[in-house]
Design a protein around this motif. Structure first.
Motif, PDB file in Angstrom:
ATOM      1  N   VAL A 106     -24.096  42.234 -23.307  1.00 53.93           N
ATOM      2  CA  VAL A 106     -25.070  43.170 -22.796  1.00 53.93           C
ATOM      3  C   VAL A 106     -25.336  44.258 -23.739  1.00 53.93           C
ATOM      4  O   VAL A 106     -24.246  45.009 -24.080  1.00 53.93           O
ATOM      5  CB  VAL A 106     -24.932  43.552 -21.461  1.00 53.93           C
ATOM      6  CG1 VAL A 106     -26.166  44.391 -21.052  1.00 53.93           C
ATOM      7  CG2 VAL A 106     -24.748  42.707 -20.342  1.00 53.93           C
TER       8      VAL A 106
ATOM      9  N   VAL B  80     -27.543  39.163 -23.235  1.00 51.46           N
ATOM     10  CA  VAL B  80     -28.717  39.659 -22.387  1.00 51.46           C
ATOM     11  C   VAL B  80     -29.141  40.898 -23.043  1.00 51.46           C
ATOM     12  O   VAL B  80     -28.085  42.163 -23.064  1.00 51.46           O
ATOM     13  CB  VAL B  80     -27.836  40.066 -21.010  1.00 51.46           C
ATOM     14  CG1 VAL B  80     -28.960  40.530 -19.990  1.00 51.46           C
ATOM     15  CG2 VAL B  80     -27.545  38.728 -20.271  1.00 51.46           C
TER      16      VAL B  80
ATOM     17  N   LYS C  51     -30.553  44.495 -22.934  1.00 51.11           N
ATOM     18  CA  LYS C  51     -30.651  45.542 -21.830  1.00 51.11           C
ATOM     19  C   LYS C  51     -30.746  46.969 -22.491  1.00 51.11           C
ATOM     20  O   LYS C  51     -29.785  47.034 -22.926  1.00 51.11           O
ATOM     21  CB  LYS C  51     -29.875  45.274 -20.728  1.00 51.11           C
ATOM     22  CG  LYS C  51     -29.865  46.325 -19.656  1.00 51.11           C
ATOM     23  CD  LYS C  51     -31.183  46.269 -18.649  1.00 51.11           C
ATOM     24  CE  LYS C  51     -31.204  47.366 -17.747  1.00 51.11           C
ATOM     25  NZ  LYS C  51     -32.278  47.547 -16.969  1.00 51.11           N
TER      26      LYS C  51
ATOM     27  N   LEU D  92     -27.332  39.065 -12.421  1.00 49.95           N
ATOM     28  CA  LEU D  92     -26.028  38.651 -13.248  1.00 49.95           C
ATOM     29  C   LEU D  92     -25.110  37.966 -12.503  1.00 49.95           C
ATOM     30  O   LEU D  92     -24.555  36.903 -13.340  1.00 49.95           O
ATOM     31  CB  LEU D  92     -25.556  39.966 -14.288  1.00 49.95           C
ATOM     32  CG  LEU D  92     -26.224  40.245 -15.444  1.00 49.95           C
ATOM     33  CD1 LEU D  92     -25.524  41.656 -15.910  1.00 49.95           C
ATOM     34  CD2 LEU D  92     -26.418  39.256 -16.347  1.00 49.95           C
TER      35      LEU D  92
END
Length: 244
Positions: free
Chosen positions: A30, A55, A57, A72
């Motif tokens: 992330v 991901v 973010k 998630l």
């Protein structure tokens, strides 16, 4: 083992992820820069990771932390380990000039962590297993004029982790406070390096060992345990006069 990494583009996280890849673990990375995440992910696959997914973010946007974490968890059927490495150093002289700038340091280094750790802790508690490993800093042991906003953020996170560890211990969940000293990373590139500065590769190896051994509070490099023991015990009547 399934590992969720926050701040996966950070120098220390990248070194630690290489170790996990070599062990064949699965990772979900992330971070806010999807292109960098993709490059890191491709490298980890070559190094032996069973699965690597990314991901995008912005971790300073934690308004949807509950939904983000729950999604998630559901998508990957839970995790065995969460490693948190996000944060910024800031510039004390600039940040102390306004509430907005001060809050940015607090949000980046503590509040965002607490926001994401809260739903993670609840899910790990229900699962009855897992490890939360979080980078803090020796700076959190005592505030000093040169970076007291950053110190305050780290101190808050240290206290949060202590309470979380106390709460989750009986539930089978382990919480590790990784209290780092000076490390030669991209975040500290502007600083002159000396004898107390550690290389990220050696710190990553030490973090890996600490997680494997289920330690609680770890000073890295270990010399910082003794340094901070001295600093913590300087009487305030003297400490307030020091130019630190």
């Amino acid at each position: 083992m399934k590992i969720l990494v926050f701040g996966a583009n950070s120098t220390i996280a990248k070194e630690l992820q290489k170790i996990w890849a070599g062990q064949g673990h699965s990772m979900v990375l992330v971070g806010r820069d999807s292109e960098k995440l993709s490059r890191v992910g491709q490298d980890l696959k070559v190094r032996g990771a069973t699965l690597v997914e990314t991901v995008e973010k912005d971790l300073l946007d934690f308004s949807d932390a509950d939904k983000f974490i729950e999604a998630l968890w559901e998508n990957y059927d839970g995790f065995d380990l969460v490693f948190m490495a996000q944060g910024i150093l800031g510039d004390q002289r600039e940040d102390e000039k306004s509430a907005e700038k001060s809050l940015r340091i607090l949000e980046s280094n503590f509040i965002s962590h607490a926001a994401f750790l809260t739903p993670l802790a609840n899910l790990f508690e229900k699962a009855g297993q897992g490890t939360l490993a979080v980078i803090t800093s020796v700076a959190g042991d005592r505030g000093k004029q040169s970076n007291y906003i950053y110190c305050a953020a780290k101190a808050g996170k240290i206290a949060f982790l202590s309470g979380l560890r106390n709460r989750l211990y009986s539930k089978g969940v382990h919480v590790i406070d990784l209290r780092l000293g000076f490390v030669d990373t991209a975040m500290t590139a502007q600083f002159k390096k000396g004898a107390l500065w550690a290389k990220p590769e050696s710190v990553a190896k030490a973090i890996h060992s600490s997680i494997e051994n289920k330690e609680d509070v770890v000073y890295l490099p270990k010399i910082w345990f003794f340094i901070m023991m001295i600093i913590r015990n300087i009487p305030e009547v003297l400490f307030k006069r020091l130019k630190l």
